[in-house]
Structures are given as structure tokens and as C-alpha cells.
Design a protein around this motif. Structure first.
Motif, PDB file in Angstrom:
ATOM      1  N   GLN A 245      -5.646  -5.777  -1.492  1.00  0.00           N
ATOM      2  CA  GLN A 245      -4.525  -6.196  -2.523  1.00  0.00           C
ATOM      3  C   GLN A 245      -3.257  -5.259  -2.117  1.00  0.00           C
ATOM      4  O   GLN A 245      -3.225  -4.341  -1.694  1.00  0.00           O
ATOM      5  CB  GLN A 245      -4.894  -5.934  -3.844  1.00  0.00           C
ATOM      6  CG  GLN A 245      -6.489  -6.725  -4.268  1.00  0.00           C
ATOM      7  CD  GLN A 245      -6.854  -5.921  -5.882  1.00  0.00           C
ATOM      8  OE1 GLN A 245      -7.902  -5.341  -5.768  1.00  0.00           O
ATOM      9  NE2 GLN A 245      -5.931  -6.186  -6.731  1.00  0.00           N
ATOM     10  N   GLU A 246      -2.031  -6.078  -2.653  1.00  0.00           N
ATOM     11  CA  GLU A 246      -0.912  -5.522  -2.286  1.00  0.00           C
ATOM     12  C   GLU A 246      -0.417  -4.693  -3.591  1.00  0.00           C
ATOM     13  O   GLU A 246       0.466  -3.748  -3.427  1.00  0.00           O
ATOM     14  CB  GLU A 246       0.206  -6.730  -1.919  1.00  0.00           C
ATOM     15  CG  GLU A 246      -0.092  -7.206  -0.510  1.00  0.00           C
ATOM     16  CD  GLU A 246       0.745  -8.319  -0.188  1.00  0.00           C
ATOM     17  OE1 GLU A 246       1.417  -8.165   0.758  1.00  0.00           O
ATOM     18  OE2 GLU A 246       0.908  -9.398  -1.105  1.00  0.00           O
ATOM     19  N   PHE A 247      -0.884  -5.225  -4.819  1.00  0.00           N
ATOM     20  CA  PHE A 247      -0.482  -4.430  -5.972  1.00  0.00           C
ATOM     21  C   PHE A 247      -1.590  -4.804  -6.822  1.00  0.00           C
ATOM     22  O   PHE A 247      -2.442  -5.606  -6.812  1.00  0.00           O
ATOM     23  CB  PHE A 247       0.893  -4.803  -6.593  1.00  0.00           C
ATOM     24  CG  PHE A 247       0.776  -6.438  -6.892  1.00  0.00           C
ATOM     25  CD1 PHE A 247       0.677  -6.377  -8.084  1.00  0.00           C
ATOM     26  CD2 PHE A 247       1.233  -7.135  -5.969  1.00  0.00           C
ATOM     27  CE1 PHE A 247       0.612  -7.950  -8.712  1.00  0.00           C
ATOM     28  CE2 PHE A 247       1.175  -8.662  -6.501  1.00  0.00           C
ATOM     29  CZ  PHE A 247       0.856  -8.898  -7.844  1.00  0.00           C
ATOM     30  N   VAL A 248      -1.624  -3.879  -7.995  1.00  0.00           N
ATOM     31  CA  VAL A 248      -2.647  -4.132  -9.172  1.00  0.00           C
ATOM     32  C   VAL A 248      -1.959  -4.129 -10.499  1.00  0.00           C
ATOM     33  O   VAL A 248      -1.121  -3.027 -10.467  1.00  0.00           O
ATOM     34  CB  VAL A 248      -3.744  -3.329  -9.031  1.00  0.00           C
ATOM     35  CG1 VAL A 248      -3.432  -1.799  -9.035  1.00  0.00           C
ATOM     36  CG2 VAL A 248      -4.942  -3.606 -10.287  1.00  0.00           C
ATOM     37  N   LYS A 249      -2.022  -4.954 -11.247  1.00  0.00           N
ATOM     38  CA  LYS A 249      -1.833  -4.687 -12.688  1.00  0.00           C
ATOM     39  C   LYS A 249      -3.226  -4.444 -13.365  1.00  0.00           C
ATOM     40  O   LYS A 249      -3.934  -5.409 -13.723  1.00  0.00           O
ATOM     41  CB  LYS A 249      -1.274  -6.122 -13.436  1.00  0.00           C
ATOM     42  CG  LYS A 249      -0.808  -6.102 -14.678  1.00  0.00           C
ATOM     43  CD  LYS A 249      -0.331  -7.497 -15.377  1.00  0.00           C
ATOM     44  CE  LYS A 249      -0.115  -7.384 -16.791  1.00  0.00           C
ATOM     45  NZ  LYS A 249       0.226  -8.630 -17.401  1.00  0.00           N
TER      46      LYS A 249
END
Length: 493
Positions: free
Chosen positions: A2-6
Motif C-alpha cells: 500500500q502507498e498510504f493508509v487511512k
């Protein structure tokens, strides 16, 4: 990857899982977000326009307020966010009932002591009553390495600068923690080494020790003998003869007590390593075992989550005292309560104490709080316990061990080589650290954002803990490290 996570649906920030360059475009909840600048790995960026004074939300909770208007895609860190925490607070009990279903039994190969306790190591410990005899203790430990054979895992001297020139509660805590050390089940034999003129001398300390196994504990007062090292080796040999007869046996995992601590956190600690440890805690508690969460200053800002999981009103009141007593400790010494996170934490992406605390308390999982412990107080109730101790790595890990933990889980995004009196499993929050410091890190939770789920990693960590409890050495043990630190709380005469 993944490139980012919320992390939570209510969050107005996301966390970069790799370094994001300026101008990269991402779709988040149907909105297109363009990064306004480079976002380092583990750091936060805004998902909407945040006006000055507006709450910044992460983990579904406020981690601070915007100090200026922040554009969507902008880097959020110490330059544009401030803490929302104040001083002492009044709390209301709003219980959240959580029940962990019982799960099937698990077992490890441990040592059964005469007092009924279960140990995971069979070591010989040399415990000085006072810092004046530290060098003697170390000399005895060096010569005593010849006894490390058969079922004896190690010989270690636990030196410290205390035991004299202390007053009041400070001296009491030293005496109590020395007594806790002498009763710890990971030691098959203990040589208590005194000087003779110190405040916490052997005759005084015996009142704190109480009943003990006389085959397992020996005492030597150095001023009373001509050759203290020679006499110490003789006593250590007697202990080795006794401990050498101990053998591992099958013991239910419900007798495990595991301490939980984090240090050198980064922006991924609250996303990978700490949640994995929390899921581990739930697994162990579901099997009748015990976990202990400490680092009270790193509960500030997330304390209500723990308070509302307290099983009773009495435990809630004890947790309020746990928090406010530590805040008063800061105030007594004219220190800022919220002077945290550390430089390393900030470099890793943690911006405020709320940010750090909400990540830190992920280690508690979902279990109800069953007990609240004072510093040096042994565990009395199985399940999740909270322990009064500071955030300092060595002090807190020692406190966990002295409250009964046979093993400590230590999560980190920065890495550290330290040990504690018990096997200390280092859990990395990111794969880069696990690869860079293979000789420090025992378990890589960074895979949670790559190719493994939290549940899979928690199950793997549980099995790893059983293996360590059954004799598998952790990296710090392979290096021969044995550390500890007593919590200094008063004046020195």
C-alpha cells in the motif's frame, strides 16, 4: 505494498507507507488528493482543508489542532499541529463492555518453581543490594560463566547505583524491587550480594523478601568475609548445583505473564506493530493468560479508552489515579506534562503526545482492564493489567518484569539493542528496520502493510512467544545482554 493508509473512517489525515513525492495524485474516499510536498514514510498528510484551530483526527480521535490553515495533500507535522492536552482532568466513567471468548488451551515448556510460579528461563542471578558492590557482582558473574551448562541458561549480574543514600518512598521502591527480583521465577538461583553498611542491607532486605526457597537463594555480605569474590563463587556453585537439577515441563499458557512496551516509535508503530501486539494480548487473555501495559505518560490523550474498558467502577477510579498521579509527578518536578514525543518519534512521523498515545495504547487490544498496579506491585488478577511506570525503555521494561512478566514484547520503529531482566522480544514496525538490524529484531510486524493480515501476524507472534517461553533465545540473549533499571524518584543524600 500500500502507498498510504487511512486508519479510521472518521480520520481527516492519512499516513504515508512510503515516501510520497510532491505532485502525486491519490483517490481517497472518492476524492482526488494531490500531495503538496514530499511526505516522508510514516508521516501524515491532510485529506481535506483544515482551518486554523480545527481538530486533526487520526485513529478516529483528535491528535491535536491545526496551527494554521492546511491544504488537502499537505504534510502535517510539528510545524502546523499543536497538542490539545491540558493539565489534570476530571473523568466520567462511560463503560464499554468487552468480553473475550475463551479459546483452546496452549502450552509451553517451562520451569515450575517450589512456590508454584512458572519460569521461562533457568538462570543464575547476582543481585547487589547497593551500587558499592557492583564491580564485585560483575567479577563473580564473569567467573561464574563456567556454570552455564546443562539446564542453566545464563549467569548475570544486575548492577544498579542505589540501595543507599535514599529516603522515603524512593528507598522503599528500591527495596521492593530488589525483593521482586529475588522472587522472579526466571531465576533458578539468586546470590544476593550486600556490602554491610548500606541502608538496604541484607538484614533489612530480608523483611521485604519474606518467605523464600532457601535452596534457591544465598546471601553474602562482603564486609564480613576476607575474599568476597572467592566466597561468592562458592555460593554460586552451590546455586548452580541446585538449579542444574531443574528441568522444563509442560505448562499451560494461561500461566504466562507478558509485558507490553514500545520505544523509538515511528508513524507505522500504531498501524502495524502495536495493533499486532494488541491482537496477541487478546489471544493470550482468551487462553487465561495475563498481559501488562505500562508507560503511563504515553497513555495521556488516550486514557479514556482504557478507563472505559475498566471492568468495574473501582478499577476506573484506580486508572484515574494512575493518570493523575503521574501528571502530579511531572508537576512536582516543575516539568511540562506533555513534553513528548521524543526527537526520534518526531523523525518517524509522530507529531503530538496524543498521536503517540493513541498508537501506544493499540497494544492493549480489546480486552477489558482487569487490574491496575502500582510500581513494584505484583500481578494478582489474570487478564489485561495497567502498571504505573514511566516511558523510559529500561525502567518500564524492568517494572514489567518485576510485576511478574516472564517475557516482554517491545515494539519499535527505530530499533534498540537493549535487554531487560527477562527475554525481551523486539518487534519492528517496518520491514526496512527488520532487515537493517537483523541482530536486534526478533519479529517483523511491518509485513502487515505488505503481505500479511493483523490476525495472521498475531497468531505467528503468539507461537513465537510460546517458542521463546520454551527456551528459544531472543536476539538480545544471543548477544549476552542483561539490563535493568530502577525508577529513581527522590533525592540522593
Amino acid at each position: 505494498m500500500q502507498e498510504f493508509v487511512k486508519i479510521h473512517e472518521q480520520d481527516n489525515v492519512a499516513v504515508a507507507l512510503r515516501t510520497l513525492e510532491k505532485g502525486e495524485v491519490f483517490s481517497v474516499d472518492g476524492e482526488m488528493i494531490t500531495t503538496q510536498e514530499q511526505i516522508p514514510q510514516g508521516h501524515k498528510f491532510a485529506l481535506k482543508l483544515l482551518k486554523v484551530g480545527e481538530e486533526v483526527i487520526k485513529y478516529g480521535f483528535r491528535i491535536g489542532f491545526a496551527k494554521e490553515d492546511i491544504l488537502p495533500g499537505a504534510w502535517i507535522h510539528v510545524h502546523n499541529i499543536r497538542t490539545g492536552l491540558g493539565d489534570l482532568l476530571t473523568y466520567t466513567y462511560d463503560p464499554v463492555k468487552t468480553v473475550l471468548p475463551e479459546t483452546e488451551h496452549a502450552y509451553f515448556q517451562g520451569y515450575r518453581r517450589k512456590d508454584g510460579k512458572a519460569g521461562v528461563r533457568n538462570e543464575l542471578w547476582i543481585v547487589p543490594t547497593v551500587g558499592c558492590v557492583n564491580s564485585i557482582a560483575q567479577a563473580i558473574a564473569r567467573e561464574g560463566q563456567k556454570f552455564v551448562q546443562g539446564s542453566i541458561d545464563a549467569v548475570a549480574a544486575f548492577t544498579h547505583p542505589y540501595g543507599c543514600s535514599q529516603m522515603g518512598e524512593d528507598q522503599e521502591n528500591t527495596r521492593k524491587i530488589l525483593a521482586d527480583m529475588i522472587h522472579h521465577p526466571n531465576a533458578g538461583g539468586i546470590l544476593v550480594l550486600g556490602l554491610g553498611c548500606e541502608n538496604s542491607n541484607i538484614p533489612v532486605l530480608t523483611d521485604y523478601i519474606g518467605d523464600y526457597d532457601r535452596e534457591r537463594v544465598r546471601f553474602l555480605q562482603c564486609q564480613d568475609v576476607e575474599d568476597e569474590i572467592g566466597e561468592g563463587i562458592k555460593l554460586l556453585e552451590e546455586l548452580a548445583d541446585c538449579a542444574g537439577g531443574c528441568r522444563r515441563e509442560k505448562i499451560d499458557a494461561g500461566e504466562l505473564i507478558v509485558g507490553m512496551k514500545c520505544g523509538g516509535s515511528d508513524g507505522l508503530s500504531g498501524i502495524t506493530a502495536n495493533p499486532v501486539v494488541g491482537a496477541f494480548s487478546d489471544i493470550l487473555c482468551s487462553k487465561g493468560g495475563t498481559t501488562i501495559l505500562t508507560e503511563v505518560p504515553e497513555m495521556f490523550g488516550a486514557e479514556t479508552i482504557l478507563m472505559n474498558r475498566c471492568e468495574t467502577q473501582e478499577l476506573f477510579a484506580q486508572t484515574v489515579d494512575l493518570i493523575n498521579d503521574f501528571k502530579n509527578y511531572f508537576k512536582r518536578h516543575d516539568q511540562t506534562i506533555y513534553e513528548n514525543p521524543s526527537p526520534g518519534n518526531k523523525k518517524g512521523g509522530i507529531s503530538t503526545l496524543e498521536d503517540k498515545s493513541l498508537g501506544c495504547t493499540q497494544k492493549s487490544g480489546n480486552a477489558p482492564v482487569k487490574g491496575v498496579l502500582a510500581y513494584t506491585e505484583p500481578v494478582k488478577v489474570k487478564g489485561l493489567n495497567l502498571l504505573s511506570a514511566p516511558g523510559n525503555d529500561l525502567v518500564a521494561s524492568t517494572a514489567l518484569a518485576m510485576s511478574g512478566a516472564q517475557i516482554v514484547l517491545f515494539t519499535t520503529g527505530r530499533g534498540t539493542p537493549f535487554a531487560s531482566p527477562v527475554p525481551t522480544i523486539k518487534i519492528s514496525s517496518n520491514t526496512r528496520l527488520a532487515k537493517h538490524k537483523e541482530h536486534w529484531i526478533d519479529f517483523n510486524a511491518g509485513r502487515m502493510v505488505e503481505d500479511r493480515t493483523k490476525g495472521d501476524l498475531a497468531e505467528a507472534l503468539f507461537q513465537f512467544v510460546l517458542d521463546v517461553a520454551s527456551g528459544k533465545p531472543v536476539k538480545a540473549e544471543e548477544a549476552g545482554f542483561h539490563d535493568w533499571a530502577i525508577f529513581k524518584q527522590g533525592v540522593t543524600l
